[in-house]
Design a protein around this motif. Structure first.
Motif, PDB file in Angstrom:
ATOM      1  N   SER A   1     -10.218   1.142  11.677  1.00 15.15           N
ATOM      2  CA  SER A   1      -9.582   0.857  12.963  1.00 15.15           C
ATOM      3  C   SER A   1     -10.481   1.186  14.157  1.00 15.15           C
ATOM      4  N   ASP A   2     -11.616   1.839  13.924  1.00 24.10           N
ATOM      5  CA  ASP A   2     -12.537   2.200  15.009  1.00 24.10           C
ATOM      6  C   ASP A   2     -13.466   1.062  15.416  1.00 24.10           C
ATOM      7  N   PHE A   3     -13.431  -0.064  14.692  1.00 21.99           N
ATOM      8  CA  PHE A   3     -14.375  -1.161  14.920  1.00 21.99           C
ATOM      9  C   PHE A   3     -13.702  -2.370  15.560  1.00 21.99           C
ATOM     10  N   ASN A   4     -14.502  -3.127  16.317  1.00 24.10           N
ATOM     11  CA  ASN A   4     -14.126  -4.448  16.821  1.00 24.10           C
ATOM     12  C   ASN A   4     -15.253  -5.397  16.466  1.00 24.10           C
ATOM     13  N   ILE A   5     -14.913  -6.564  15.938  1.00 28.42           N
ATOM     14  CA  ILE A   5     -15.910  -7.589  15.629  1.00 28.42           C
ATOM     15  C   ILE A   5     -15.462  -8.866  16.322  1.00 28.42           C
TER      16      ILE A   5
ATOM     17  N   ILE B   1     -20.534  -6.413  17.264  1.00 28.81           N
ATOM     18  CA  ILE B   1     -19.864  -5.338  16.536  1.00 28.81           C
ATOM     19  C   ILE B   1     -19.851  -4.130  17.469  1.00 28.81           C
ATOM     20  N   SER B   2     -18.665  -3.622  17.746  1.00 34.25           N
ATOM     21  CA  SER B   2     -18.562  -2.485  18.656  1.00 34.25           C
ATOM     22  C   SER B   2     -17.561  -1.475  18.111  1.00 34.25           C
ATOM     23  N   GLY B   3     -17.614  -0.293  18.688  1.00 32.83           N
ATOM     24  CA  GLY B   3     -16.695   0.756  18.283  1.00 32.83           C
ATOM     25  C   GLY B   3     -17.042   2.050  18.970  1.00 32.83           C
ATOM     26  N   GLU B   4     -16.360   3.105  18.559  1.00 30.98           N
ATOM     27  CA  GLU B   4     -16.638   4.416  19.132  1.00 30.98           C
ATOM     28  C   GLU B   4     -16.474   5.478  18.047  1.00 30.98           C
ATOM     29  N   ARG B   5     -17.464   6.327  17.971  1.00 32.81           N
ATOM     30  CA  ARG B   5     -17.440   7.457  17.051  1.00 32.81           C
ATOM     31  C   ARG B   5     -17.212   8.698  17.894  1.00 32.81           C
ATOM     32  N   LYS B   6     -16.052   9.332  17.720  1.00 36.35           N
ATOM     33  CA  LYS B   6     -15.660  10.449  18.579  1.00 36.35           C
ATOM     34  C   LYS B   6     -15.978  11.783  17.926  1.00 36.35           C
ATOM     35  N   PHE B   7     -16.418  12.708  18.758  1.00 38.62           N
ATOM     36  CA  PHE B   7     -16.669  14.077  18.314  1.00 38.62           C
ATOM     37  C   PHE B   7     -15.349  14.824  18.409  1.00 38.62           C
ATOM     38  N   GLU B   8     -14.844  15.246  17.276  1.00 39.89           N
ATOM     39  CA  GLU B   8     -13.568  15.935  17.254  1.00 39.89           C
ATOM     40  C   GLU B   8     -13.820  17.428  17.101  1.00 39.89           C
ATOM     41  N   ASN B   9     -13.804  18.107  18.212  1.00 37.13           N
ATOM     42  CA  ASN B   9     -14.034  19.549  18.241  1.00 37.13           C
ATOM     43  C   ASN B   9     -12.691  20.246  18.049  1.00 37.13           C
TER      44      ASN B   9
ATOM     45  N   SER C   1     -22.244  -0.880  20.915  1.00 34.69           N
ATOM     46  CA  SER C   1     -22.032  -2.317  20.838  1.00 34.69           C
ATOM     47  C   SER C   1     -23.348  -2.964  20.421  1.00 34.69           C
ATOM     48  N   ARG C   2     -23.324  -3.726  19.354  1.00 35.05           N
ATOM     49  CA  ARG C   2     -24.509  -4.430  18.866  1.00 35.05           C
ATOM     50  C   ARG C   2     -24.178  -5.911  18.790  1.00 35.05           C
ATOM     51  N   THR C   3     -25.040  -6.755  19.360  1.00 35.57           N
ATOM     52  CA  THR C   3     -24.827  -8.199  19.378  1.00 35.57           C
ATOM     53  C   THR C   3     -25.972  -8.892  18.673  1.00 35.57           C
TER      54      THR C   3
END
Length: 146
Positions: free
Chosen positions: A65-69, A78-86, A104-106
């Motif tokens: 669910s963290d990705f968008n294509i 291809i985009s998304g977000e990797r969150k730091f969960e402290n 985001s990579r195109t």
């Protein structure tokens, strides 16, 4: 044994005390960690087979669910977000080497693909996007010399 980068910018011997060295080391580590977390750009392998193109994106620790294509105008993004969960579990991080943040990579696509047949899967930290080729369309053309 740890190697430490020599810094010629130290103006005098007083700044070379062990205490100051430790203070600089930990302060610079966290400053660099914050910069690293802001600039997450996953590595992508692009392969071509006889029947398809394959993009393999290295993004461990993320969920589907963290990705968008998105595909449009001959490009796939291809985009998304990797969150730091402290989490508040009593841990004090002294160093964070894993990269976090939005990305985001195109990639430009050739004309001989089947846009409606593109598939994506995520397993073991690798996002795979399979882009099938349209065998009816040929990109290679032979030009007759007159």
């Amino acid at each position: 044994m740890t190697l430490i980068k020599y810094d010629q910018g130290l103006p005098n011997v007083a700044n070379r005390s062990f205490s100051n060295f430790l203070d600089r080391f930990f302060n610079e580590s966290f400053v660099n960690a914050n910069k690293e977390m802001e600039s997450f750009n996953p590595q992508v392998d692009v392969a071509e087979g006889k029947k398809e193109f394959e993009l393999s994106v290295a993004v461990p620790g993320m969920k589907k669910s963290d990705f968008n294509i998105d595909m449009s105008d001959g490009k796939i993004t291809i985009s998304g977000e990797r969150k730091f969960e402290n989490e508040k579990d009593g841990k004090n991080y002294h160093s964070v080497e894993t990269k976090y943040g939005a990305f985001s990579r195109t990639f430009y696509l050739p004309d001989n693909i089947l846009e409606d047949k593109v598939e994506a899967s995520y397993q073991d930290g690798i996002l795979k996007v399979i882009i099938p080729k349209d065998e009816k369309k040929e990109l290679k053309k032979t030009i007759q010399i007159k």
